[in-house]
Write a protein that holds these residues in place. Structure first.
Motif, PDB file in Angstrom:
ATOM      1  N   GLU A   1       0.922  -1.166  -0.128  1.00 12.86           N
ATOM      2  CA  GLU A   1       0.121  -0.104   0.121  1.00 12.86           C
ATOM      3  C   GLU A   1       0.865   1.299   0.051  1.00 12.86           C
TER       4      GLU A   1
ATOM      5  N   SER B   1       2.487   1.466  -3.314  1.00 14.86           N
ATOM      6  CA  SER B   1       1.508   1.964  -4.396  1.00 14.86           C
ATOM      7  C   SER B   1       1.386   3.387  -4.249  1.00 14.86           C
ATOM      8  N   ASN B   2       1.074   3.844  -2.931  1.00 14.08           N
ATOM      9  CA  ASN B   2       0.990   5.252  -2.901  1.00 14.08           C
ATOM     10  C   ASN B   2       2.142   6.164  -3.393  1.00 14.08           C
TER      11      ASN B   2
ATOM     12  N   ASP C   1       1.821   6.263  -7.052  1.00 16.37           N
ATOM     13  CA  ASP C   1       0.768   7.225  -7.411  1.00 16.37           C
ATOM     14  C   ASP C   1       1.146   8.566  -7.410  1.00 16.37           C
TER      15      ASP C   1
END
Ligand code: ADP
Ligand code: MG
Length: 611
Positions: A32, A35-36, A39
């Protein structure tokens, strides 16, 4: 100066659960946070490509992970878009994403809360609190006039923000590990976890200064070099899922458009959990550069459960989100991709019926939605529908194409019957004539299936017809030696109409009935009684008018034959019997809401029987 802040109520609730109840699969916090970071880098790239001035434009885009066993920390650093003071407050503490509520609901309903789902609900950041007793976020926005900020929260009890002064652009997340989570400060542990996803990330990732990934988009690689394990790991990364996908389609084309696409169907349809509509999950790339995450126009809405990527070299690189929505290019992409995916589903149904049925049971609502809304693909979608039928074993499904193959002679109709379950379908008076003549009928158990059939209308040149609307006049009725003569039956029908008057529409002699004395049919031939039932439940005006059903009587049934006799000798009894026959037929059609008023009559009739 240190500012104190409270978390918004739902976020606080979520944090309490994350901190106190989620103990398994804690390693997903790595996925997570990475992935942030990815992003954040994508967002920065987007700002830059649309000409925005950016603070420290020369820092290379990248992600760095650092472990410190002595301090018991693991840190995730990105040179991405960063957050301003306001964004820290909003994104990490104030504005509950729509997913927060949904995730809370899922946690509340599940006896064993599943932490692995956290990323799917758009609340991945909070997974850091599964392993961290304290989480520190140092961030500096890409906007040139902003300074750096330190956001800190310990054990989920509110958070603090203070100035961090002149730090580099981007975000650092320092997770101070709980006693029982110190393993995540070990380099080997982090390496094992991070490597699983790192090769799908379009930016360099380092772990303690050593490069982990070789950036090469999986969808651009030669299919023969990609293993199932690669595919599954990629799916878990893009789908934020812990299970392997149910289906995958890796599809490349050069004409009419250049397309490289890799899409997956998750094992489970999240909409079945009652969490509302899934957001679209396929991202659009051009030459491996993200154009739009979770692009809404790439596939029709009924395919919103797909997860994955589509890469098309034909897209202009600096296309804006606004113009993308109405380009004909998007429509073309959509058409090609949807057509290809439908073909894939059809092939799967052919080659691997077991997997297809699993897919169908999870996603049938979406397929049906497609039949109703997607005119372009209606016929192909119709082919994907599956139902039980009078000729299949209970629980076995069949498709329209197979039904069509089983039709003998030059018959041009596919019949269906809506019923709550197989038992009532088989016991329905509307089914009798089909059964006696060995004509197949599809059994539809979902109220919306009737709407689906009415939208589809035809399949493979055959007309789809509701069993109760089917015109079976041309069929010869079964032979019954004691049946009323045509004449006598017509007379009786006339007499019944006189007695029931306004309570029925027309009264006719039926050719469809075998073992029931009578059946009601909608006078309005565009409506079926099951449809009326649905509309009634929805409180719709069309359903209010209830007295317009026609009654068809079975001249071969002993009750009708004897009724005709008794009406000559005992009018009073005959009228009661007729009223009861009508009510019984209405019960069979599911149209009688309150059967209590007829009990009095029923008791009087019993009295007569026992005389
Ligand atoms: P999601 O990623 O699905 O939006 P998260 O809970 O993972 O949900 O993150 C919440 C929000 O916090 C993100 O949408 C983003 O605005 C912000 N955020 C989190 N991590 C970062 C980061 N490394 N850089 C910039 N913003 C971030
Ligand atoms: Mg996230």
């Amino acid at each position: 100066m240190v500012e104190q802040h409270q978390f918004q109520a739902e976020i606080q609730q979520l944090l309490d659960i994350v901190i106190h109840s989620l103990y398994t699969d804690r390693e997903i916090f790595v996925r997570e946070l990475i992935s942030n970071a990815a992003d954040a880098l994508e967002k920065l790239r987007f700002e830059q490509s649309s000409g925005q001035a950016v603070f420290q434009p020369d820092i290379p885009a990248g992600i760095s992970v650092k472990t410190d066993e002595k301090a018991g920390t693991v840190t995730f650093i990105d040179s991405g878009i960063g957050m301003t003071h306001g964004e820290l407050v909003d994104n990490l503490g104030t504005i509950a994403h729509s997913g927060t509520k949904a995730f809370l609901k899922q946690l509340a309903e599940d006896k064993k809360p599943d932490a692995r789902l956290i990323g799917q609900f758009g609340v991945g950041f909070y997974s850091a609190f599964m392993v961290g007793s304290k989480v520190e976020v140092l961030s500096r926005s890409h906007k040139p006039d902003e300074q750096g900020w330190r956001w800190t929260s310990s054990n989920g009890g509110g958070y603090e923000i203070e100035s961090a002064g002149d730090i580099p652009r981007g975000t650092q997340i320092i997770v101070h590990l709980k006693e029982d989570a110190k393993e995540f400060a070990k380099e080997e542990t982090l390496k094992r976890i991070a490597e699983r996803y790192s090769n799908f990330i379009q930016y360099p990732i380092e772990l303690n200064g050593t490069r982990l990934n070789t950036i090469q988009a999986i969808w651009g690689r030669n299919k023969s070099e990609i293993t199932d394990a690669d595919y599954n790991a990629f799916y878990q990364y893009v789908g934020h899922d812990h299970e392997d996908p149910l289906l995958r389609l890796h599809f490349n084309a050069d004409a009419p458009l250049s397309i490289q696409s890799l899409v997956f169907v998750p094992q489970h349809n999240r909409e079945n959990l009652g969490l509302g509509q899934t957001k679209p999950g396929v991202s659009l790339y051009c030459k491996k550069v993200l154009i739009e995450a979770h692009a809404p126009d790439l596939f029709p809405s009924w395919l919103r459960f797909l997860r994955g990527v589509v890469d098309s070299e034909d897209l202009p690189l600096n296309i804006s989100r606004q113009t993308m929505q109405d380009t004909t290019l998007m429509q073309k992409l959509n058409r090609v991709l949807t057509g290809r995916f439908l073909k894939f589903l059809d092939e799967t149904a052919e080659k691997d019926a077991v997997t297809y049925e699993k897919f169908y049971r999870e996603y049938q609502q979406c397929i049906k939605e497609g039949v109703a809304n997607d005119f372009t693909h209606r016929e192909a979608l119709g082919k994907l529908l599956r139902y039980e039928s009078s000729t299949t074993d209970p629980g076995k499904l069949t498709g329209l194409a197979d039904y069509a193959k089983r039709i003998t002679g030059d018959k041009k109709e596919i019949y269906y019957l809506l019923a709550p379950n197989r038992e009532s379908a088989e016991g329905s008076p509307y089914f009798e004539v089909f059964q006696s003549r060995g004509i197949e009928v599809l059994f539809l158990y979902d109220a919306w299936d009737e709407f689906v059939m009415e939208h589809l209308r035809t399949f493979d040149g055959k007309t789809l017809r509701a069993a109760e609307k089917a015109d079976l006049d041309l069929l010869t009725p079964p032979v019954a030696p004691d049946a009323l003569s045509d004449n006598a039956a017509q007379e009786l029908a006339k007499w019944i109409k006189e007695k029931l008057a306004e309570r029925v529409g027309a009264v006719r002699v039926s050719k469809r009935l075998v073992s029931s004395p009578a059946v009601v049919l909608e006078s309005d031939r565009t409506m079926t009684s099951s449809m009326r039932r649905i509309l009634k439940n929805m409180n719709r005006d069309e359903a209010k008018n209830e007295g317009i059903q026609d009654l068809e009587i079975n001249p071969r049934h002993p009750v009708i034959v004897r009724l005709d006799k008794i009406r000559q000798t005992n009018q009073e009894l005959a009228v009661k019997v007729v009223e009861q026959i009508n009510d019984n037929a209405r019960v069979a059609a599911g149209l009688l809401d309150d059967p209590r008023p007829m009990l009095k009559r029923l008791n009087e009739l019993l009295e007569q029987v026992l005389k």
